[in-house]
Design a protein around this motif. Structure first.
Motif: not given
Length: 174
Positions: A13-38
């Protein structure tokens, strides 16, 4: 045995949650980057609203389309294609234009004006205080009006954004 199975299950479960966390952090980084570019782009409707707010002139979508066809507004991009991480309005395709191209064109054509004029008395706002100042120069850079101001002690401050100024009465051109 039961305890070993529970430990193994929790580790999975921890490994699964860590993978999900890494995926969500990557999406958040891309979101913030696109928000700044917009922030460097403006949509057709935003252009129409901005012109009306700044000059009182009313234009329509066919004018924007004509300017686009004639190349005055520069490169056109599709908002959904380039800013897929951002939530956009549903419906028709939304064209975006670079602010650095659109606003100088609108200024040159007399569709927008700076809020303040040379020799206008303004308040220069900082995070901690405000100072009386006089506008000594105005220029458009990267799609925004920047001001050179002079404080009462003859200090000159250059590249002041319009948002940092407040005046008793704007010059009436918006």
């Amino acid at each position: 045995m039961d305890l070993e199975d529970r430990i193994k299950h929790i580790k999975q479960e921890i490994e699964g949650k860590q993978a999900l966390l890494a995926e969500l952090e990557a999406k958040l980084t891309e979101y913030k980057s696109q928000q700044e570019q917009r922030k460097h782009y403006v949509a057709s409707k935003e252009i129409i609203d901005y012109i009306e707010q700044r000059s009182g002139k009313i234009i329509n979508m066919s004018t924007i389309k004509r300017w686009t066809d004639e190349g005055y507004l520069g490169e056109v991009i599709d908002e959904r294609e380039h800013f897929w991480a951002l939530k956009t309005k549903q419906g028709k395709k939304r064209n975006l234009y670079k602010r650095a191209t659109v606003f100088p064109f609108l200024y040159a054509r007399g569709y927008i004006f700076p809020y303040y004029d040379i020799l206008d008395e303004v308040l220069y706002l900082t995070e901690t205080a405000s100072f009386p100042a006089t506008v000594t120069d105005i220029r458009m850079e990267d799609g925004q009006f920047l001001y050179k101001i002079q404080l009462p002690d003859y200090t000159i401050i250059d590249s002041v954004n319009e948002k940092q100024l407040k005046g008793a009465e704007p010059n009436g051109k918006y």
